[in-house]
Scaffold this motif. Sequence first.
Motif, short mmCIF file in Angstrom:
data_model
loop_
_atom_site.label_atom_id
_atom_site.label_comp_id
_atom_site.label_asym_id
_atom_site.label_seq_id
_atom_site.Cartn_x
_atom_site.Cartn_y
_atom_site.Cartn_z
N ALA A 21 0.81 -1.21 0.00
CA ALA A 21 0.00 0.00 0.00
C ALA A 21 0.84 1.26 0.00
N GLN A 22 2.13 1.14 0.43
CA GLN A 22 2.98 2.30 0.50
C GLN A 22 3.89 2.46 -0.72
N MET A 23 3.85 1.48 -1.62
CA MET A 23 4.70 1.55 -2.80
C MET A 23 4.28 2.72 -3.69
N PRO A 24 5.23 3.51 -4.20
CA PRO A 24 4.87 4.65 -5.07
C PRO A 24 4.31 4.16 -6.39
N THR A 25 3.34 4.89 -6.88
CA THR A 25 2.79 4.59 -8.19
C THR A 25 3.69 5.20 -9.26
N LYS A 26 3.41 4.85 -10.53
CA LYS A 26 4.16 5.43 -11.65
C LYS A 26 4.02 6.94 -11.65
N GLU A 27 2.81 7.43 -11.37
CA GLU A 27 2.59 8.88 -11.36
C GLU A 27 3.35 9.54 -10.24
N ASP A 28 3.44 8.86 -9.05
CA ASP A 28 4.21 9.41 -7.94
C ASP A 28 5.67 9.60 -8.33
N GLU A 40 -0.63 20.60 -9.68
CA GLU A 40 -1.21 19.57 -8.82
C GLU A 40 -2.60 19.17 -9.30
N ILE A 41 -3.06 18.02 -8.83
CA ILE A 41 -4.42 17.56 -9.14
C ILE A 41 -5.42 18.60 -8.63
N LYS A 42 -6.33 19.01 -9.50
CA LYS A 42 -7.24 20.11 -9.17
C LYS A 42 -8.48 19.65 -8.41
N HIS A 43 -8.81 18.36 -8.46
CA HIS A 43 -10.08 17.91 -7.90
C HIS A 43 -9.87 16.75 -6.94
N TYR A 300 7.40 11.31 -21.88
CA TYR A 300 6.40 11.04 -22.91
C TYR A 300 5.05 11.65 -22.52
N GLY A 301 4.40 12.23 -23.52
CA GLY A 301 3.13 12.91 -23.28
C GLY A 301 2.07 12.02 -22.67
N GLU A 302 2.05 10.75 -23.06
CA GLU A 302 1.03 9.82 -22.54
C GLU A 302 1.15 9.66 -21.03
N ASP A 303 2.35 9.84 -20.47
CA ASP A 303 2.54 9.71 -19.03
C ASP A 303 1.98 10.90 -18.27
N TYR A 304 1.76 12.01 -18.95
CA TYR A 304 1.28 13.23 -18.30
C TYR A 304 -0.16 13.58 -18.67
N TYR A 311 -9.21 14.80 -18.18
CA TYR A 311 -10.65 15.04 -18.05
C TYR A 311 -11.19 14.88 -16.64
N LEU A 312 -10.49 14.17 -15.77
CA LEU A 312 -11.00 13.96 -14.42
C LEU A 312 -10.24 14.78 -13.38
N GLN A 313 -8.91 14.79 -13.48
CA GLN A 313 -8.10 15.47 -12.48
C GLN A 313 -8.01 16.97 -12.71
N GLY A 314 -8.43 17.44 -13.89
CA GLY A 314 -8.34 18.86 -14.18
C GLY A 314 -6.93 19.29 -14.56
N ARG A 315 -6.18 18.38 -15.20
CA ARG A 315 -4.82 18.71 -15.61
C ARG A 315 -4.62 18.44 -17.10
N PRO A 316 -5.33 19.18 -17.96
CA PRO A 316 -5.13 19.04 -19.40
C PRO A 316 -3.81 19.68 -19.80
N PRO A 317 -3.37 19.50 -21.05
CA PRO A 317 -2.15 20.18 -21.49
C PRO A 317 -2.27 21.69 -21.33
N PRO A 318 -1.24 22.36 -20.80
CA PRO A 318 -1.30 23.83 -20.71
C PRO A 318 -1.51 24.46 -22.09
N SER A 319 -0.91 23.85 -23.12
CA SER A 319 -1.15 24.31 -24.48
C SER A 319 -0.84 23.18 -25.45
N VAL A 320 -1.56 23.19 -26.58
CA VAL A 320 -1.32 22.29 -27.70
C VAL A 320 -0.75 23.16 -28.82
N ASN A 321 0.39 22.76 -29.37
CA ASN A 321 1.10 23.61 -30.32
C ASN A 321 1.18 22.94 -31.68
#
Length: 402
Positions: A21-28, A40-43, A300-304, A311-321
Amino acid sequence: MEAELKHRHVGKTNGAPVPAAQMPTKEDVLTEVHPHPSGEIKHSRYVQWFRGVTLVLFLGLSCVAIFLTQLIGSPLYLYDQDMFYAYMALTKQSFALVTMSITQWWGPTVVRISGDTSVAGQIHLTKDGRVEFSFPERIVLVANHQIYTDWLYLWWVGYANSPQMHGYIYIILKESLKHIPILGHGMMFYGFIFMSRKMAVDQPRLAHRLQKLKQEHTAPDGSKYLNPMWLLLFPEGTTVTKNGRSKSAKWSEKTGYKDPEHVLLPRSTGTLFCLRELKGTVDYVYDCTVAYEGIPRGQYGEDYFGLATTYLQGRPPPSVNFYWRRWRVDDIPLEDAAEFDEWLRARWYEKDALMEGYLQTGRFPVLPMTLARKAMSKQPFLWGLLIAARVSFVEVKEGASA
């Protein structure tokens, strides 16, 4: 059993076991090394559940309604195929609006647009502040593939085009997607092309679909015309991920070609087949180099910017170029497969250089001012956009606002 799971040890810290339960996730791990570009996660977890449920309900009900509309119109195929395809184009427009609404409400972002002289006069700001494209009605569109939702942002370009083209985009997808209930069947009505990645299997079905896309129609006055068409291709075949980079490196080692850092080596067979089949009915290939703000070098973009993050955490790309270029089909070497492979690979090395420049500066290049002034004499509100365009999905309603 419950006690065993609670005390199961799966790691060590300084020699001491660490509970699972204490092991870090990939996102951590990613967050610890590289802060997320969108912060940070917005929601909270409960808000994320609410956002997820409402998103699924909106998307699900919309898809059901669109699919029922398609079923109602499907008999038109037996009566008048031209009318059938025009009807399905309207349902495709509806689905495009659904995806844009989802992005507008659940994952708003900013789109920055620039390009070289080949697209001068085709991207501009309107007097009421919207961005508008004027790309032709029939093009082949190629792009690098950073994240799974690249197609969504590129589809928006069709919506912002004049005339609007979001009902006439055709995407090549992997075959497994057509088995998704309702959504997969709807995409078949849209004329999307499903590939198994086995050319012996794919070539006949691809040829059949391309024949449909270049079929001539007769207007009431007897004149001949072709239906609008934007064919979207991702020559890399997959997104840039750790696994994709590994495969690209192995292919580079096998062939002796230089392995690019920011994109994958493109596979030319499918692209060449499409261009050969469509030659004479399409004048230009449009190329879009896509970059997402804040992705650290080597990551890699897929990791972020996965679906949950955006769509859920409220962390979309700051900009698409976007950086746009185009080439005349007649100037592309289509007769010789080896020569075309070399041509396409050279374009991808140029993309890699553009991506490197973006990583260093945070922007794609803009037109030199001397050329910009010359271009502005023909299209007065064009290059201001190319120098500093900011297109927000928050404002995408009846056209995209800049």
